[in-house]
Design an enzyme around this catalytic site. Structure first.
Site, PDB file in Angstrom:
ATOM      1  N   GLY A 162      37.122  35.138  38.119  1.00 49.34           N
ATOM      2  CA  GLY A 162      38.376  34.397  37.907  1.00 49.34           C
ATOM      3  C   GLY A 162      39.169  33.710  39.126  1.00 49.34           C
ATOM      4  N   LEU A 163      40.503  33.306  38.994  1.00 42.36           N
ATOM      5  CA  LEU A 163      41.126  32.588  39.855  1.00 42.36           C
ATOM      6  C   LEU A 163      40.943  33.003  41.480  1.00 42.36           C
ATOM      7  CD1 LEU A 163      43.305  30.507  41.223  1.00 42.36           C
ATOM      8  CD2 LEU A 163      45.015  32.090  39.878  1.00 42.36           C
ATOM      9  N   VAL A 164      41.257  34.489  41.435  1.00 41.92           N
ATOM     10  CA  VAL A 164      40.974  35.125  42.829  1.00 41.92           C
ATOM     11  C   VAL A 164      39.954  35.607  43.148  1.00 41.92           C
ATOM     12  CG1 VAL A 164      42.234  37.317  44.015  1.00 41.92           C
ATOM     13  CG2 VAL A 164      43.542  36.039  42.143  1.00 41.92           C
ATOM     14  N   ASN A 196      53.050  34.803  42.499  1.00 37.45           N
ATOM     15  CA  ASN A 196      52.407  33.811  41.605  1.00 37.45           C
ATOM     16  C   ASN A 196      51.171  33.174  42.573  1.00 37.45           C
ATOM     17  OD1 ASN A 196      55.224  34.243  40.594  1.00 37.45           O
ATOM     18  ND2 ASN A 196      54.585  32.731  38.850  1.00 37.45           N
ATOM     19  N   TYR A 213      51.930  44.458  30.724  1.00 38.67           N
ATOM     20  CA  TYR A 213      51.148  44.011  31.867  1.00 38.67           C
ATOM     21  C   TYR A 213      51.757  44.948  33.181  1.00 38.67           C
ATOM     22  CZ  TYR A 213      49.620  40.912  35.593  1.00 38.67           C
ATOM     23  OH  TYR A 213      49.023  40.450  36.729  1.00 38.67           O
ATOM     24  N   HIS A 228      49.300  30.177  33.523  1.00 38.56           N
ATOM     25  CA  HIS A 228      50.573  30.403  34.496  1.00 38.56           C
ATOM     26  C   HIS A 228      51.034  28.870  34.492  1.00 38.56           C
ATOM     27  CE1 HIS A 228      48.699  34.265  35.631  1.00 38.56           C
ATOM     28  NE2 HIS A 228      50.243  34.468  35.518  1.00 38.56           N
ATOM     29  N   GLY A 269      36.191  41.093  38.267  1.00 33.76           N
ATOM     30  CA  GLY A 269      37.158  39.968  38.153  1.00 33.76           C
ATOM     31  C   GLY A 269      36.655  38.893  38.974  1.00 33.76           C
ATOM     32  N   GLY A 270      35.409  38.945  39.475  1.00 32.45           N
ATOM     33  CA  GLY A 270      34.703  37.982  40.451  1.00 32.45           C
ATOM     34  C   GLY A 270      34.685  36.457  39.831  1.00 32.45           C
TER      35      GLY A 270
END
Ligand code: NAP
Ligand code: GDP
Length: 328
Positions: free
Chosen positions: A14-16, A176, A147, A190, A11-12
């Protein structure tokens, strides 16, 4: 961590993941990249982690010594309500493939995996503040059904891998998150990126700015770059299998109306806005305790909310043509 560590971040993109890449690249000191570390940031183009074969091929290629596992089907309240089975199955598959491939590696050793849970997986009916011991104490809020159950299983698996095999797999529980590289889709995102996009369009086109729900629900928000620093700390220094909540304090919990006001200010929108109370409020609150984090890292400085919102809005406007806006 020893020399020659290979840290694989699922998930590199994405947001995080992008925030961890930013911290590793731009900072020195406690949270910056160390000599002997090789960081690999994956996207779904490297392989679909719902596939066991694709996951094994990725691990075989990079032979990681450490894994930060972020990849997930992610979305805001309204997307979660629509696709409960997808959120359950995709995330169960991704998590099982990543954890078990790390465990089964034969010709290299994965020393540690840090996975990502979320405060929305806690029981709906609970006492506040929520803490790390309460994950499995009752059903989650119905809006997050798929989820939440998939994410809870990561904690279950981490304990089982540890108790049966001694594997050091742990997890973090952020509240969040928001920041640069967020998903700014108008419907499936979100609340913060969704409202940033809506407010930006309202200012640009003179259209109404409408906030979903009553504006009364309460949330704790963490800036993605603060979360990234904490992820690096967890990877290097946190030694428990049990999860740790990564959150601002209970006193920093704010309402959705406060969020809308901060966004209006950062965007420079001068009109009025309204609430569409026909839309869901979701969970009223999920107030989390950061006492465990504070007991380890009492001096950690969170970026002030207004500063983080402004940096995120500025990033969004500067990158509008390439950001995830849902525009095709
Ligand atoms: P995000 O921006 O939507 O990014 C998701 C990442 O996962 C992307 O890199 C995506 O790759 C990858 N991915 C999705 N499905 C995949 C698949 N089938 N195979 C391989 N890669 C896949 O999400 P995020 O907000 O950064 O979330 C990161 C983690 O934090 C997640 O585990 C999430 O549950 C958790 N979390 C997020 C929040 C929040 O408010 N955002 C709050 C608490 C916890 P592509 O870019 O190639 O699609
Ligand atoms: P949650 O914290 O898991 O519920 O996820 P969200 O980030 O989607 O936040 C949902 C809260 O923000 C609910 O109270 C919504 O009613 C409210 N909200 C207001 N406007 C929006 C919007 O444009 N998008 C989303 N996702 N939520 C919104």
């Amino acid at each position: 961590m020893s020399q020659e560590s290979v840290i694989l971040v699922t998930g590199g993109s994405g947001l995080v993941g992008k925030a961890i890449e930013w911290v590793i690249t731009n900072e020195t000191g406690r949270f910056g990249k160390k000599d002997g570390e090789k960081w690999v940031f994956l996207t779904s183009k490297d392989g679909d982690l719902r596939s066991k074969a694709a996951t094994e091929a990725i691990f075989e290629k990079y032979k990681p010594t450490h894994v930060i596992h972020l990849a997930a089907l992610v979305g805001g309240l309204f997307k979660n309500m629509k696709y409960k089975l997808d959120f359950l199955r995709d995330n169960l598959l991704i998590n099982d493939n990543v954890l078990h491939t790390a465990h089964a590696a034969r010709d290299y050793k994965v020393k540690k995996v840090v996975s990502c849970l979320s405060t929305c997986i806690f029981p709906d009916k609970t006492t506040y503040p929520i803490d790390e011991t309460m994950i499995h104490n009752g059903p989650p809020h119905d809006s997050n059904f798929g989820y939440a159950h998939a994410k809870r299983m990561i904690d279950v698996q981490n304990k089982a891998y540890h108790d049966q095999f001694g594997d050091k797999y742990t997890s973090v529980i952020p509240t969040n998150v928001f920041g640069p590289h967020d998903n700014f889709d108008l419907e499936d995102s979100h609340v913060i990126p969704g409202l940033m996009h809506k407010c930006y369009l309202a200012k640009k086109n003179g259209t109404p700015f409408v906030v979903s729900g009553t504006g009364k629900p309460l949330r704790q928000f963490i800036y993605s770059r603060d979360l990234a620093r904490l992820f690096v700390w967890v990877l290097r220094e946190y030694d428990e299998i049990d999860p740790i909540i990564l959150s601002v304090g209970e006193e920093d919990e704010i309402s959705i109306k406060d969020v809308a006001d901060a966004i209006v200010k950062a965007v420079g929108f001068e009109g009025d806005y309204t609430f569409d109370t026909s839309r869901s409020d979701g969970q009223f609150k999920k107030t989390a305790s950061n006492a465990k984090l504070k007991s380890y890292l009492s001096d950690f400085q969170f970026t002030p909310f207004d500063v983080a919102v402004k940096e995120s809005v500025d990033w969004f406007i500067a990158n509008y043509s390439t950001a995830r806006t849902g525009n095709v």
